[in-house]
Design a protein around this motif. Structure first.
Motif, PDB file in Angstrom:
ATOM      1  N   ARG A 186       0.828  -1.205   0.000  1.00  0.00           N
ATOM      2  CA  ARG A 186       0.000   0.000   0.000  1.00  0.00           C
ATOM      3  C   ARG A 186       0.863   1.257   0.000  1.00  0.00           C
ATOM      4  NH1 ARG A 186      -3.817   1.016   5.008  1.00  0.00           N
ATOM      5  NH2 ARG A 186      -1.747   0.966   5.895  1.00  0.00           N
ATOM      6  N   ALA A 187       1.922   1.259   0.768  1.00  0.00           N
ATOM      7  CA  ALA A 187       2.825   2.425   0.799  1.00  0.00           C
ATOM      8  C   ALA A 187       3.478   2.630  -0.565  1.00  0.00           C
ATOM      9  CB  ALA A 187       3.880   2.240   1.881  1.00  0.00           C
ATOM     10  N   ASP A 209       4.596  -4.396  -9.234  1.00  0.00           N
ATOM     11  CA  ASP A 209       3.178  -4.770  -9.204  1.00  0.00           C
ATOM     12  C   ASP A 209       2.305  -3.874 -10.076  1.00  0.00           C
ATOM     13  OD1 ASP A 209       4.033  -6.546  -7.330  1.00  0.00           O
ATOM     14  OD2 ASP A 209       3.045  -5.587  -5.628  1.00  0.00           O
ATOM     15  N   LEU A 210       2.795  -2.694 -10.414  1.00  0.00           N
ATOM     16  CA  LEU A 210       1.959  -1.711 -11.099  1.00  0.00           C
ATOM     17  C   LEU A 210       2.322  -1.533 -12.567  1.00  0.00           C
ATOM     18  CD1 LEU A 210       1.705   0.929  -8.259  1.00  0.00           C
ATOM     19  CD2 LEU A 210       0.044  -0.810  -8.912  1.00  0.00           C
ATOM     20  N   GLY A 211       3.040  -2.473 -13.142  1.00  0.00           N
ATOM     21  CA  GLY A 211       3.424  -2.368 -14.545  1.00  0.00           C
ATOM     22  C   GLY A 211       2.232  -2.258 -15.483  1.00  0.00           C
ATOM     23  N   LEU A 212       1.203  -3.065 -15.254  1.00  0.00           N
ATOM     24  CA  LEU A 212       0.015  -3.028 -16.115  1.00  0.00           C
ATOM     25  C   LEU A 212      -0.728  -1.701 -15.968  1.00  0.00           C
ATOM     26  CD1 LEU A 212      -1.859  -4.430 -18.127  1.00  0.00           C
ATOM     27  CD2 LEU A 212      -3.041  -5.465 -16.175  1.00  0.00           C
ATOM     28  N   VAL A 213      -0.872  -1.229 -14.750  1.00  0.00           N
ATOM     29  CA  VAL A 213      -1.525   0.062 -14.511  1.00  0.00           C
ATOM     30  C   VAL A 213      -0.750   1.166 -15.229  1.00  0.00           C
ATOM     31  CG1 VAL A 213      -2.078   1.794 -12.744  1.00  0.00           C
ATOM     32  CG2 VAL A 213      -2.521  -0.626 -12.298  1.00  0.00           C
ATOM     33  N   HIS A 214       0.561   1.132 -15.093  1.00  0.00           N
ATOM     34  CA  HIS A 214       1.412   2.145 -15.720  1.00  0.00           C
ATOM     35  C   HIS A 214       1.277   2.098 -17.248  1.00  0.00           C
ATOM     36  CE1 HIS A 214       4.674   5.033 -15.551  1.00  0.00           C
ATOM     37  NE2 HIS A 214       5.329   4.347 -16.472  1.00  0.00           N
ATOM     38  N   ASP A 215       1.297   0.900 -17.806  1.00  0.00           N
ATOM     39  CA  ASP A 215       1.142   0.751 -19.256  1.00  0.00           C
ATOM     40  C   ASP A 215      -0.213   1.278 -19.722  1.00  0.00           C
ATOM     41  OD1 ASP A 215       3.655  -0.364 -19.407  1.00  0.00           O
ATOM     42  OD2 ASP A 215       2.929  -2.435 -19.571  1.00  0.00           O
ATOM     43  N   ARG A 216      -1.248   1.066 -18.921  1.00  0.00           N
ATOM     44  CA  ARG A 216      -2.580   1.584 -19.280  1.00  0.00           C
ATOM     45  C   ARG A 216      -2.604   3.111 -19.242  1.00  0.00           C
ATOM     46  NH1 ARG A 216      -6.377  -2.924 -16.317  1.00  0.00           N
ATOM     47  NH2 ARG A 216      -6.240  -4.420 -18.021  1.00  0.00           N
ATOM     48  N   LEU A 217      -1.932   3.701 -18.271  1.00  0.00           N
ATOM     49  CA  LEU A 217      -1.869   5.167 -18.225  1.00  0.00           C
ATOM     50  C   LEU A 217      -1.133   5.727 -19.435  1.00  0.00           C
ATOM     51  CD1 LEU A 217      -1.119   5.953 -14.470  1.00  0.00           C
ATOM     52  CD2 LEU A 217      -3.199   6.468 -15.759  1.00  0.00           C
ATOM     53  N   ILE A 218      -0.024   5.104 -19.784  1.00  0.00           N
ATOM     54  CA  ILE A 218       0.722   5.540 -20.972  1.00  0.00           C
ATOM     55  C   ILE A 218      -0.148   5.400 -22.212  1.00  0.00           C
ATOM     56  CG2 ILE A 218       2.688   4.990 -22.480  1.00  0.00           C
ATOM     57  CD1 ILE A 218       4.199   4.175 -19.871  1.00  0.00           C
ATOM     58  N   LEU A 228      -5.774   0.686  -9.992  1.00  0.00           N
ATOM     59  CA  LEU A 228      -5.022   1.369  -8.939  1.00  0.00           C
ATOM     60  C   LEU A 228      -5.807   1.345  -7.628  1.00  0.00           C
ATOM     61  CD1 LEU A 228      -2.320   2.762  -8.646  1.00  0.00           C
ATOM     62  CD2 LEU A 228      -3.390   4.900  -9.320  1.00  0.00           C
ATOM     63  N   ARG A 229      -7.111   1.590  -7.715  1.00  0.00           N
ATOM     64  CA  ARG A 229      -7.956   1.518  -6.508  1.00  0.00           C
ATOM     65  C   ARG A 229      -7.949   0.098  -5.924  1.00  0.00           C
ATOM     66  NH1 ARG A 229     -11.329   4.943  -9.503  1.00  0.00           N
ATOM     67  NH2 ARG A 229     -12.546   3.167 -10.205  1.00  0.00           N
ATOM     68  N   ALA A 230      -7.986  -0.910  -6.801  1.00  0.00           N
ATOM     69  CA  ALA A 230      -8.000  -2.305  -6.336  1.00  0.00           C
ATOM     70  C   ALA A 230      -6.735  -2.638  -5.563  1.00  0.00           C
ATOM     71  CB  ALA A 230      -8.175  -3.259  -7.521  1.00  0.00           C
ATOM     72  N   PHE A 231      -5.599  -2.086  -5.971  1.00  0.00           N
ATOM     73  CA  PHE A 231      -4.355  -2.345  -5.248  1.00  0.00           C
ATOM     74  C   PHE A 231      -4.366  -1.703  -3.867  1.00  0.00           C
ATOM     75  CE2 PHE A 231      -2.347  -3.639  -9.258  1.00  0.00           C
ATOM     76  CZ  PHE A 231      -1.604  -4.719  -8.809  1.00  0.00           C
ATOM     77  N   LEU A 232      -5.205  -0.696  -3.667  1.00  0.00           N
ATOM     78  CA  LEU A 232      -5.285  -0.038  -2.367  1.00  0.00           C
ATOM     79  C   LEU A 232      -6.282  -0.718  -1.431  1.00  0.00           C
ATOM     80  CD1 LEU A 232      -5.083   3.649  -3.580  1.00  0.00           C
ATOM     81  CD2 LEU A 232      -3.333   2.390  -2.320  1.00  0.00           C
ATOM     82  N   GLU A 233      -7.044  -1.701  -1.947  1.00  0.00           N
ATOM     83  CA  GLU A 233      -8.015  -2.436  -1.145  1.00  0.00           C
ATOM     84  C   GLU A 233      -7.308  -3.544  -0.364  1.00  0.00           C
ATOM     85  OE1 GLU A 233     -11.437  -2.051  -0.902  1.00  0.00           O
ATOM     86  OE2 GLU A 233     -11.206  -0.211  -2.062  1.00  0.00           O
ATOM     87  N   PRO A 234      -7.648  -3.725   0.902  1.00  0.00           N
ATOM     88  CA  PRO A 234      -7.034  -4.816   1.659  1.00  0.00           C
ATOM     89  C   PRO A 234      -7.551  -6.172   1.177  1.00  0.00           C
ATOM     90  CG  PRO A 234      -8.716  -3.733   2.969  1.00  0.00           C
ATOM     91  CD  PRO A 234      -8.585  -2.936   1.693  1.00  0.00           C
ATOM     92  N   PRO A 235      -6.747  -7.227   1.348  1.00  0.00           N
ATOM     93  CA  PRO A 235      -7.203  -8.566   0.969  1.00  0.00           C
ATOM     94  C   PRO A 235      -8.420  -8.961   1.799  1.00  0.00           C
ATOM     95  CG  PRO A 235      -4.856  -8.562   1.490  1.00  0.00           C
ATOM     96  CD  PRO A 235      -5.394  -7.222   1.863  1.00  0.00           C
ATOM     97  N   TYR A 293       3.570   5.684  -5.735  1.00  0.00           N
ATOM     98  CA  TYR A 293       3.413   5.722  -7.190  1.00  0.00           C
ATOM     99  C   TYR A 293       2.243   6.622  -7.573  1.00  0.00           C
ATOM    100  CZ  TYR A 293       2.151   4.341 -11.901  1.00  0.00           C
ATOM    101  OH  TYR A 293       1.808   4.365 -13.225  1.00  0.00           O
ATOM    102  N   GLN A 294       1.126   6.446  -6.882  1.00  0.00           N
ATOM    103  CA  GLN A 294      -0.060   7.248  -7.171  1.00  0.00           C
ATOM    104  C   GLN A 294       0.251   8.735  -7.014  1.00  0.00           C
ATOM    105  OE1 GLN A 294      -3.341   6.617  -4.434  1.00  0.00           O
ATOM    106  NE2 GLN A 294      -4.817   6.819  -6.092  1.00  0.00           N
TER     107      GLN A 294
END
Length: 163
Positions: A19-20, A79-88, A134-141, A25-26
């Protein structure tokens, strides 16, 4: 059940660390995300073949120009490679949409307007998906038997965080 509880505890501890990293990144890309979010009405108008007003296009294009390259130079957490690629991708499609709309307006070419519309639709979709992920990564398991957040079952488990 004890094994499930132990696994859930480990997943939650891992999530605290992740989360940190996700928040850092966010924060690092927040200006780019905010600009794309603020551009949504113009992109939606392009998607609908209904604008925006021609005088707004040059300023919008100049603000978009080079933004994807700036994002590309940033290294996202693993962990955020896909999110980053989508933003690009969202940024590149937004830039293409505005540029094609400018050409369509100056030449009165409907096929170019349709190309702009397709690019705008892609930009909007990729931005929406990136924000959701990105929001999903901030959700707890979630525990066994509890309600999973939307899309959690479809999201592959991210690789462990390396230190």
């Amino acid at each position: 059940h004890l094994e499930s509880a132990r696994r859930l505890r480990l997943l939650r501890d891992q999530w605290v660390v992740r989360r940190a990293i996700v928040r850092d990144y966010q924060h690092a890309v927040s200006a780019q995300i905010l600009f794309l979010v603020k551009s949504q009405p113009a992109l939606d108008a392009i998607r609908r073949l209904d604008g925006p007003v021609p005088s707004a296009l040059p300023k919008l294009y100049s603000r978009l120009a080079g933004g994807a390259d700036q994002l590309q130079r940033r290294t996202p957490p693993p962990d955020l490679g896909l999110v980053h690629d989508r933003l690009i991708g969202a940024w590149r499609f937004a830039e293409q949409a505005v540029q094609a709309r400018q050409i369509a307006v100056s030449t009165a070419d409907v096929s170019t307007a349709w190309r702009a519309s397709s690019a705008a639709a892609a930009a909007l979709m990729l931005l929406s998906n990136a924000q959701r992920d990105l929001r999903a990564f901030l959700e707890p398991p979630q525990g066994v038997g509890s309600k999973e957040p939307a899309g959690a079952a479809q999201r592959p488990a991210p690789p462990p965080v390396r230190r």
